[in-house]
Design an enzyme around this catalytic site. Structure first.
Site, mmCIF file in Angstrom:
data_model
loop_
_atom_site.group_PDB
_atom_site.id
_atom_site.type_symbol
_atom_site.label_atom_id
_atom_site.label_comp_id
_atom_site.label_asym_id
_atom_site.label_seq_id
_atom_site.Cartn_x
_atom_site.Cartn_y
_atom_site.Cartn_z
ATOM 1 C CE LYS F 216 27.657 23.037 8.029
ATOM 2 N NZ LYS F 216 27.304 24.405 7.609
ATOM 3 N NE ARG F 218 27.304 23.880 18.474
ATOM 4 C CZ ARG F 218 26.896 25.144 18.600
ATOM 5 N NH1 ARG F 218 26.152 25.493 19.611
ATOM 6 N NH2 ARG F 218 27.243 26.045 17.707
ATOM 7 N N GLY F 248 34.445 27.407 -0.472
ATOM 8 C CA GLY F 248 33.756 26.240 -1.004
ATOM 9 C C GLY F 248 33.292 25.254 0.047
#
Lengths: 338, 338, 338, 338, 338, 338
Positions: F216, F218, F248
């Site tokens: 991930k 930004r 999850g």
């Protein structure tokens, strides 16, 4: 016995008589065990239990010096030392022994302190005091004691001052045994102050006798304290209980019991016979019939033969507890309960 | 003073005279400082230094009880307590004070122990003993003392028994000062045994005098010990030094010095005046001219006025050290050196 | 204020109402102090006291997460967190805060735990239990809490479970204040069991009322326990005291009081309002007139508006204690006495 | 052997020769024991004693890395590692091994450190130094060593830096053995400075020889130090003793002995052969006849075959001590005495 | 500054250049602060910040010796010592300084360890190893360090090896700054192995560049390890990041990058320039354009002037952090984030 | 078995099913051992292994209470308690058991924590948080746990939070076993974020499958985070691995995998089945084929019979490890490797 480290019992200088009796009872237990289990050949099971050799010297400059006069490497050591008066000397002697046993590579050191010192200084009664009972616990643990055994400390929470296991024993069955006679069926158990009510209630339950609580209250002037008797003592034989007698201030309150109707024949059941001269003098009071104490503290001949004093022994109990701890057996039926 | 926590000096029961003098010297230092630095308004600098209020009780059952009778929250506390005889009582009193000060939220607690107990039990002389000096250190640290100050312990490594800072002071300049007169230019410093040789060499260097070492050696039979005098004492005035006199066994060896030629006028310079009756008796020996001791230990009038005893004071030194520690200044010129 | 480290009060999630009130009282004290001492410019004295910013999250997987949302470096932190139900969550939250404050370099961390958890598990009631109150103390100290403040723990010796200073406060004056009216001059203080006798005696002395002790004793069959009432409750209004109500077993014993002659209008004064549904139901008993509790624990609206419940506040007392600790002043007149 | 945990001896990288010899001697002891007690089947008694497998790597970035290459779970581990130069590497290696053994669940870890590092930094010689020997002790204990064995540390009190048992061994009998020949009956034991006087006196007593003490004193200018010889060395063979030779400053003082009359044939008996190049060079001095050292430190071939150096072994003593500790037998006749 | 204890910065022997620059930056900060707040007269604010005087000696026998050459009593001490090679010497020097500062009564000791040793031994990679990074933490804490500051340790959880506050700094902004030029807009960040993926992702995010991960996998024979490149490096300039270069094994994997399409001009950004000869040699590889390192470790002239090496400084960052810690200000914008 | 202390396995309330199975496997191991070694009569070898008797109560006021209902004196105790939700209750229960076992004189206490709580809070992700995993370790050690066993903690360095031995087990072989079928030869291991890359690489190596890392980053606005897929997942079956599933969030990223070309049939292999309702709901996503978890956490029937969930057991592995630890055998082939 199913154990791996030989059992050794040592005595400091405070109560060698008790230690000697504990060792005798242990030897009896060993012989009985061997007779019942002739196939058991675990370590030490074939040697008589004797008192370990060690020497305490008090140097002329008042320093204490201890030596251990036999090998203790890898052994389970029980050092018996009630911290009776002179308290600080007996305590320091115990601490030095713990240090010496550890440095001599004992496997585990159990401090058997039949009379635990500073037990009544277990919280700050007012600001800026020491919690002296915790100081004792802190020092024993700093020197790496492995377990502590004591009798009837003032407050049960003292256990929690330790991180190591504590086995809190009680002389109650031994002392109460003295009163299991028909002549005491009209007796009542008397707690000498409200802080002792719980301890007294255990005697009351054990002997199935009623409970009475003495209660000092400050009067209107804020200074004088007056003793109230809470509960019904009328026409009853008072059995005053306590953990330690010391200066005997409990003995000065007995008149009040009679004033509110108790029979003028007072008995006392007190675990630790710290008996100062003042207390011995106070026994002359004709109200007092008998003071029953245990042998956690060694007594001089004058006390042993005193007509108003009866001494019951905790030696066999201590021997049983030691034997079971060493055998990995349960002692839960022998320890103080609530 | 540049400090944030008020300074408070307390005294246990062992040497209130010394504590009182320390406080007086501190007050003198404060006044002088204020005169020199009128602009300094740091905490406490405008109040006279007085002895803190606290109370030690010895209960009839020999337990010790301490209370602090004023606020110490967030203050820097110095508790002065030499552990002179009765050693265990004085030590336990000190430990209880440390606990009480900590529980009363003192900022830092300095144990000033002019006479450190059990200093000669700093290693196991033979197997299976305690290292009692370490036991004392362990207990003080377990109760979270913040710093320790003492005078002339037997062995310098005792510092290392502590994790907290230790300031090892010495009475050597005070005691040696007594001998800085022309009449002692033919003297020699005598170490009463080989273990004292290093301590003696510091006197020798300070006073620029030769050194002599007494040395006991076991003879052929393996039992009798014979004293040898190592070094040249012929026609010299012996100044025997030591850290503590106690039973005075040092006094019984003086004849040997004379036998090998020393002048029959012996002086002794000994820091800690633990003076047992036996030692006082031995002073009658006509060989002995003077015993010089310090005031680390409080002395009874009989000692204070004894014609053969001179007492020098460490109070001013203690006050200076305390002042500087409190001011964050260096004390390295005041502590024991090697 | 004469202090060096700014004061910061934080609240965990257990009783933000109480924390908010404490902060308001502190601000009042600050303003008053500044008015009286306009020259005082010590650190923080010119800023309003506000509640510190911090965040507790309960993650969906039931782990607790805490963050401190402002600088605390070198500050004196008070974190207010009664460990009311859910006890383990509130306790873990407190422990995590202590860790977070320490790692964020707070100068000193005071755990203000108005309701101390596991207080009744302060010794092993029978063999092979935990001493859970000591577990709590051990964990707080392992995380290096600097001081603990609590109210009315079950047993005073719990103080000794800690090495750090403990300030044991009591809600007694607040609760007793409720009963200082003429209508209670015929009341009596009732200890619901012998273990509470001492705590009850403090109410008795404070209110100058007689003392009665309830005492459960096992009967001959060894199973049933029968409640005895020790002392004279005849025609008196019973004020039953206790430290915590919890399941309310105390409420089931009230009939016995009336059976032996008490007036059928029972009051209860109980510090910690842990009020389980069962206890709330039991309040319906017409014998019960009023239950007086403190606000150590946050109460839901149903309790706050309950017609039989009165709540007295300890917020001002907590603020005073905090202020004085922070100012280095004595709190000895505010703490629990014996 | 009466023991429960298998004995395992490991060696760090500092002196694998010594470790190998210790293991051989242990195997001899085991075989002899088994022959004498064929019925003994205690744990490990039937397997040969071998050197445990472990690997020390010195990574190119100078970090040390250790692995233990066999199971040690529940075993009694002895790791032999004198901290000879490079001292910090050998010390760190030892510390890492202690950590690795503990994490690998060894039952008890004994650090056998024939040459204990930083032994001469056992107190602050001047202000603001480390007490490095205590740093070593603190680190070993922080990593939970169970026992320490070393030889001839500079100061006996170093024992007290540890809370765990320390067995202080001495190479004195081995070194002194070298001198038990008629040719040395006119010798004298020389302490190279006053701090060594006590250690020297033990040689003097063991060999029944007179004692001489060298003593450096600062002269009037306060700078130059002049060596004085205290005691009578005239016409005697000097045997200079010390614990460690290092840079060999002791070797530069020997002329002074001859100047005051000693025979120009000097012997040295020094436990730890830390032999810097400078020291080896100084041996060329024709006054020096022989330097006797022990094998606590591994020596390069140049030293082993040096004509003026004799090496005596402590391997058998170490093996005996290890065997007895493991068997729970006394070692008091083998340790350093005073 | 609002602080109570003077700030003192000391340097061990490992990187006096860095320490000197930190002190210069601190002095700049002080002057600026004083200019902005002329009324601030807090302790030390009017004296220039200089490097504290202390001396490290490496004795010929390889023991380390440290002295502090000025008063540190009640001061806040920062000792700067990266534990670069020789690692064990630099580490031991640091530990001895911590001991010396504590015994010299410093108020709080911050160990500034720009290069934390043994950082890659933070768990047992296989059984029976030491967790050496924890050993370092345990030793620093056993000697009572008060806070630790380091740069880019291998694993963030190393913080949790300490109980005391740790400020984890990162050289990432300094190193990444080098690449904030248009020529690197087609670069990609390369993690040299999967364990570095997270650290690399922080560079990727900071520089908004894609991420590539190198991944060694054992092949079918179970022995050879083959490097896979996970992610798309085609036609990109690789910027390989790491925490420490050491032997430079990372340099041997670069061909693989080019093999899968990277541009043959590789850059490296590595915090700690532990540069072994092997690594310096490997820089000759024509693929390598530039190695960017920080000055956490002192570099010899050959490195400083090496045409392929660029050095960025962390001195200003360290000075800022120190200043803010000392002022009680937040450093949260300066520390390593995730 | 060659052991001295009887083995006792106890279970807290969190996963009695697993504990029961471990005990069954242990009994199988015992019977097999006895058949192979009929001559072995070591302690406990002739008694069936059964689950120890102990009782956990949750009091109505939410306090936890534990009792041990059989003797444990001198026994080796294994207490199995995964700290699954409600995490704080299960953790406190475990801590109380450790206290109770220690006070009941167990010889050694092993905390078997299949699911270690707070494992993802192993460092401060941002300033001023707790390091909660270290808090757990500190508390267990403060109560003197002797050893810890856990499965797949988030970060390997968590081991180093403990001083006592930690055995880090992994469910990887059990979970990976599920995928050792031909149908998965085109699969790829997916790390759901960069921090999991290393853990994923162990699956990749074990199953010889390629590795893909989700990452991930930004975006330019500094707010939105976009998931990148590093590595080649095209036409492959994704096997997403993780240590714990919890809410999850991993399940919400799966679309991205398919978007970049993965086959729309995703598998997950996750050690700890902390399955919140949200996670169970997310399983409905048709992309998900199967979630494979272990039984470290007890699952409700709805999970056990869920068509998309497969559960593999670690009970046999735990039994083997326990048996070998108790026998003093190596477990190095069974623990987590790198």
């Amino acid at each position: 016995m199913g154990t791996h480290h030989p059992l050794r019992v040592f005595s400091g200088s405070a109560n060698r008589t008790l230690a000697g009796q504990v060792v005798q009872h242990l030897e009896t237990l060993r012989v009985a065990h061997k007779a019942a289990h002739p196939e058991d050949d675990s370590i030490g099971i074939n040697e008589p239990v004797t008192l370990g050799r060690c020497t305490t010297k008090c140097f002329p400059d008042t320093e204490t010096h201890v030596t251990i006069d036999q090998v203790v490497r890898d052994q389970d050591v029980y050092i018996i030392q009630p911290c009776s008066p002179p308290v600080n000397n007996h305590l320091m002697e115990l601490l030095l022994y713990v240090d010496a046993f550890r440095r001599a590579s004992a496997h585990e050191i159990t401090a058997v302190i039949p009379y635990f010192p500073y037990a009544r200084q277990e919280r700050m009664a007012k600001s800026r005091e020491a919690i002296s009972a915790r100081v004792v616990a802190t020092m024993l643990e700093a020197l790496r004691v492995g377990r502590v055994i004591y009798f009837d400390v003032h407050v049960a929470a003292t256990q929690g001052f330790f991180n190591v296991p504590v086995d809190p024993l009680t002389a109650l069955p031994a002392l109460a045994g003295y009163f299991m006679k028909p002549e005491f069926q009209d007796a009542a158990i008397v707690a000498p102050d409200v802080g002792r009510a719980k301890f007294a209630s255990r005697y009351a339950e054990y002997l199935k006798l009623p409970l009475v609580v003495m209660h000092k209250r400050r009067e209107d002037d804020g200074k004088t304290k007056v003793t109230h008797v809470v509960g019904d003592i009328k026409d009853k034989i008072p059995i005053v209980i306590d953990d330690v007698i010391a200066g005997g201030s409990v003995l000065t309150q007995l008149d009040e019991l009679v004033r509110v109707g108790a029979r003028p024949e007072v008995y006392l059941a007190i675990t630790h016979g710290v008996l100062l001269p003042k207390a011995l003098d106070a026994l002359a009071n004709p109200l007092i019939r008998r003071l029953v104490i245990s042998d956690t503290i060694e007594q001089p001949p004058a006390v042993q033969s005193h007509p108003k004093i009866a001494i019951v022994s905790v030696a066999e109990l201590l021997a049983k507890v030691t034997w079971r701890i060493h055998s990995g057996a349960s002692i839960s039926d022998l320890i103080e309960k609530e």
